[in-house]
Design a protein around this motif. Structure first.
Motif, PDB file in Angstrom:
ATOM      1  N   ILE A 306       0.829  -1.213   0.000  1.00 25.46           N
ATOM      2  CA  ILE A 306       0.000   0.000   0.000  1.00 25.46           C
ATOM      3  C   ILE A 306       0.859   1.258   0.000  1.00 25.46           C
ATOM      4  CG2 ILE A 306      -1.919  -1.123   1.186  1.00 25.46           C
ATOM      5  CD1 ILE A 306      -0.976   0.411   3.719  1.00 25.46           C
ATOM      6  N   GLU A 307       2.171   1.079   0.021  1.00 27.70           N
ATOM      7  CA  GLU A 307       3.047   2.241   0.036  1.00 27.70           C
ATOM      8  C   GLU A 307       2.803   3.173  -1.162  1.00 27.70           C
ATOM      9  OE1 GLU A 307       4.943  -0.765   2.684  1.00 27.70           O
ATOM     10  OE2 GLU A 307       3.891  -0.756   0.756  1.00 27.70           O
ATOM     11  N   ALA A 323       4.936   4.442   7.814  1.00 30.57           N
ATOM     12  CA  ALA A 323       3.508   4.519   8.119  1.00 30.57           C
ATOM     13  C   ALA A 323       2.844   3.156   7.985  1.00 30.57           C
ATOM     14  CB  ALA A 323       2.830   5.528   7.190  1.00 30.57           C
ATOM     15  N   ALA A 324       3.216   2.385   6.952  1.00 28.52           N
ATOM     16  CA  ALA A 324       2.622   1.064   6.753  1.00 28.52           C
ATOM     17  C   ALA A 324       2.988   0.128   7.900  1.00 28.52           C
ATOM     18  CB  ALA A 324       3.066   0.483   5.419  1.00 28.52           C
ATOM     19  N   LEU A 325       4.246   0.132   8.334  1.00 25.88           N
ATOM     20  CA  LEU A 325       4.676  -0.765   9.413  1.00 25.88           C
ATOM     21  C   LEU A 325       4.012  -0.391  10.742  1.00 25.88           C
ATOM     22  CD1 LEU A 325       8.495  -1.125   8.625  1.00 25.88           C
ATOM     23  CD2 LEU A 325       6.768  -2.939   8.555  1.00 25.88           C
ATOM     24  N   VAL A 326       4.049   0.901  11.078  1.00 25.68           N
ATOM     25  CA  VAL A 326       3.485   1.331  12.361  1.00 25.68           C
ATOM     26  C   VAL A 326       1.959   1.178  12.337  1.00 25.68           C
ATOM     27  CG1 VAL A 326       3.204   3.288  13.936  1.00 25.68           C
ATOM     28  CG2 VAL A 326       5.426   2.871  12.824  1.00 25.68           C
ATOM     29  N   GLY A 327       1.340   1.465  11.214  1.00 21.51           N
ATOM     30  CA  GLY A 327      -0.111   1.330  11.119  1.00 21.51           C
ATOM     31  C   GLY A 327      -0.577  -0.096  11.247  1.00 21.51           C
ATOM     32  N   ARG A 328       0.307  -1.065  10.924  1.00 22.25           N
ATOM     33  CA  ARG A 328      -0.037  -2.477  11.065  1.00 22.25           C
ATOM     34  C   ARG A 328       0.364  -3.032  12.421  1.00 22.25           C
ATOM     35  NH1 ARG A 328       2.176  -3.505   5.023  1.00 22.25           N
ATOM     36  NH2 ARG A 328       0.206  -3.119   3.890  1.00 22.25           N
ATOM     37  N   GLU A 364      -5.394   6.421  14.747  1.00 19.60           N
ATOM     38  CA  GLU A 364      -5.957   6.922  13.488  1.00 19.60           C
ATOM     39  C   GLU A 364      -5.186   6.361  12.291  1.00 19.60           C
ATOM     40  OE1 GLU A 364      -7.566  11.288  13.919  1.00 19.60           O
ATOM     41  OE2 GLU A 364      -5.652  11.115  14.982  1.00 19.60           O
ATOM     42  N   LEU A 365      -3.871   6.261  12.446  1.00 20.61           N
ATOM     43  CA  LEU A 365      -3.065   5.684  11.377  1.00 20.61           C
ATOM     44  C   LEU A 365      -3.442   4.220  11.163  1.00 20.61           C
ATOM     45  CD1 LEU A 365      -0.719   5.890   9.364  1.00 20.61           C
ATOM     46  CD2 LEU A 365       0.828   5.244  11.251  1.00 20.61           C
ATOM     47  N   ALA A 366      -3.674   3.493  12.249  1.00 17.11           N
ATOM     48  CA  ALA A 366      -4.036   2.078  12.144  1.00 17.11           C
ATOM     49  C   ALA A 366      -5.348   1.897  11.373  1.00 17.11           C
ATOM     50  CB  ALA A 366      -4.155   1.461  13.537  1.00 17.11           C
ATOM     51  N   VAL A 367      -6.320   2.779  11.634  1.00 19.63           N
ATOM     52  CA  VAL A 367      -7.599   2.705  10.907  1.00 19.63           C
ATOM     53  C   VAL A 367      -7.369   2.931   9.417  1.00 19.63           C
ATOM     54  CG1 VAL A 367      -9.821   3.830  10.559  1.00 19.63           C
ATOM     55  CG2 VAL A 367      -9.013   3.360  12.882  1.00 19.63           C
ATOM     56  N   LEU A 368      -6.574   3.956   9.084  1.00 17.94           N
ATOM     57  CA  LEU A 368      -6.320   4.268   7.688  1.00 17.94           C
ATOM     58  C   LEU A 368      -5.608   3.109   6.984  1.00 17.94           C
ATOM     59  CD1 LEU A 368      -6.203   6.212   5.269  1.00 17.94           C
ATOM     60  CD2 LEU A 368      -4.073   7.108   6.225  1.00 17.94           C
ATOM     61  N   ILE A 369      -4.579   2.557   7.613  1.00 22.80           N
ATOM     62  CA  ILE A 369      -3.815   1.477   6.994  1.00 22.80           C
ATOM     63  C   ILE A 369      -4.689   0.234   6.845  1.00 22.80           C
ATOM     64  CG2 ILE A 369      -1.841  -0.052   7.255  1.00 22.80           C
ATOM     65  CD1 ILE A 369      -1.178   2.863   6.512  1.00 22.80           C
ATOM     66  N   THR A 370      -5.507  -0.074   7.833  1.00 24.98           N
ATOM     67  CA  THR A 370      -6.409  -1.229   7.742  1.00 24.98           C
ATOM     68  C   THR A 370      -7.350  -1.096   6.557  1.00 24.98           C
ATOM     69  OG1 THR A 370      -6.312  -1.604  10.133  1.00 24.98           O
ATOM     70  CG2 THR A 370      -8.165  -2.565   8.942  1.00 24.98           C
ATOM     71  N   LEU A 372      -6.902   0.808   3.836  1.00 25.17           N
ATOM     72  CA  LEU A 372      -6.144   0.709   2.604  1.00 25.17           C
ATOM     73  C   LEU A 372      -5.788  -0.736   2.290  1.00 25.17           C
ATOM     74  CD1 LEU A 372      -3.691   3.760   2.845  1.00 25.17           C
ATOM     75  CD2 LEU A 372      -5.676   3.505   1.348  1.00 25.17           C
ATOM     76  N   ASP A 373      -5.477  -1.516   3.324  1.00 22.60           N
ATOM     77  CA  ASP A 373      -5.184  -2.931   3.118  1.00 22.60           C
ATOM     78  C   ASP A 373      -6.368  -3.702   2.563  1.00 22.60           C
ATOM     79  OD1 ASP A 373      -2.514  -3.198   3.766  1.00 22.60           O
ATOM     80  OD2 ASP A 373      -2.885  -3.486   5.906  1.00 22.60           O
ATOM     81  N   SER A 374      -7.579  -3.244   2.877  1.00 20.71           N
ATOM     82  CA  SER A 374      -8.777  -3.977   2.454  1.00 20.71           C
ATOM     83  C   SER A 374      -9.233  -3.609   1.054  1.00 20.71           C
ATOM     84  CB  SER A 374      -9.919  -3.693   3.442  1.00 20.71           C
ATOM     85  OG  SER A 374     -10.407  -2.378   3.284  1.00 20.71           O
ATOM     86  N   LEU A 375      -8.623  -2.575   0.456  1.00 19.84           N
ATOM     87  CA  LEU A 375      -9.052  -2.159  -0.888  1.00 19.84           C
ATOM     88  C   LEU A 375      -8.679  -3.200  -1.922  1.00 19.84           C
ATOM     89  CD1 LEU A 375      -8.151   1.640  -0.850  1.00 19.84           C
ATOM     90  CD2 LEU A 375     -10.390   0.608  -0.579  1.00 19.84           C
TER      91      LEU A 375
END
Length: 375
Positions: A306-307, A323-328, A364-370, A372-375
């Protein structure tokens, strides 16, 4: 003229509606019953007339008619419109709209039909299932044979409406299958499964992904109400289902987490209502007022990076990786170890990412990354 079995021919058409590969043989059987060369279904909408459905015996004729462009010069369709013969429910034969001497001077008859040694035609007219233009189910006859006789015309009058209904059904089934395939593909990319329930909560459909995801979480039987596999979750899941169906109050609890029998991480289940009329009322499916259960594995790995998406939001490549690592869920120190940089660098890049994404905390970052991962 012997061996005419109307019911068998009608059954063959409806079987072809569900299995398109059976159409050629079904149409050939009807052609035999009327002593015709073959059978063809043609739309009279100028934008779609090139799209036809024909029996195997006249495949070359059908190709020449469509790809060769002769559909644009079909005198029968033109004269039928001019003389008001293209009304749904009408049986047509050549003698109704063109005289033998006209055939001898008409390019369509002389250059197209003569090339394929075709003569008279008998057709059943109905309405197109997509845009309500007329369509015809027609039986072309060899040039050496004479006009269609009364018994042959009556056979078409008997079978024609069923052919058109089966064609309409095939069109609808094809559209539904394409939509289902698109939905299934999208859900597979989301790592999601679907269970469709009727208004009584009984299982009507389980997608392949749902079978895999639901193993150990559900007891699923077609035509039965699903149960939670973990005994401790059964009462809670029963209440969840009751609230998702028409007799409950929608939505009191739209999501639930289920435990796996024997251990394992939880499964996320979301209930969505099926609104509108039942698409299959005659079958008594009870889908109006039913529900769809959407299954998600919360801990499934991302299927693609998702980067690049984060970079579209203004992050640098390094900031996007952090952001991807911390969000996950990786702490900054662990992210620093994975990226082989200092923890202070990670924290600096994380602050920059927060500013560019207009967020203020890791949750908030975790919600966004989650998402994006589901797209």
């Amino acid at each position: 003229m012997s061996g005419f079995d109307a019911l068998a021919l009608i059954d063959a058409c409806y079987a072809a509606a569900l299995d398109p590969e059976k159409w050629p043989s079904a149409l050939d059987g009807i052609a035999d019953a009327a002593e015709a060369r073959g059978a063809v279904i043609v739309s009279h909408d100028p934008r779609r007339t090139a799209q036809t459905l024909a029996s195997e015996r006249i495949a070359e004729v059908n190709h020449d008619y469509g790809v060769g462009g002769w559909w644009q010069h079909d005198t029968r369709i033109r004269l039928g419109r001019e003389r008001g013969l293209m009304r749904p429910g009408t049986i047509t034969v050549d003698e109704m709209y063109i005289a033998p001497e006209e055939k001898r001077s008409d390019p369509f008859f002389q250059h197209f039909l003569s090339r394929h040694s075709l003569g008279n035609l008998c057709g059943y007219i109905d309405a197109d299932p997509i845009d309500h233009h007329t369509l015809s189910f027609s039986l072309p006859r060899d040039a050496r044979k004479g006009s269609f006789e009364g018994a042959e015309i009556e056979r078409l009058r008997l079978i024609g409406p069923h052919v058109v209904r089966a064609f309409k059904l095939a069109t609808l089934v094809g559209e539904m299958r394409r939509e289902t395939e698109g939905l299934t593909s999208a859900l597979d990319r989301m790592r999601a499964g679907v269970i469709v329930l009727d208004r009584h909560g009984r299982v009507r459909l389980v997608s392949p992904a749902a079978e895999t995801l639901g193993s150990g979480y559900f007891v699923l039987r077609s035509g039965a109400v699903p149960e939670a596999a973990e005994p401790a979750d059964r009462g809670r899941f029963d209440r969840f289902l009751a609230e998702a169906l028409p007799t409950g109050t929608w939505p009191r609890q739209g999501t639930i987490l289920l435990r796996r029998r024997g251990g394992g991480h939880p499964l996320f289940v979301e209930a969505m209502p099926l609104r509108g009329s039942d698409p299959f009322p005659a079958a008594g499916s009870g889908l109006d007022g039913g529900a769809v259960l959407l299954l998600r594995d919360l801990l499934a790995p991302a299927t693609r990076p998702i980067e690049p998406l984060l970079e579209q939001l203004g992050l640098t490549r390094a900031e996007a990786r952090v952001a991807a690592l911390v969000g996950r869920g990786s702490p900054p120190r662990e992210a620093a170890d994975q990226l082989a940089v200092g923890e202070s660098t990670v924290r600096s890049q994380l602050r920059a990412a927060y500013a560019k994404l207009a967020i203020h905390r890791q949750s908030e970052l975790a919600v966004l990354i989650t998402r994006l991962d589901s797209l």
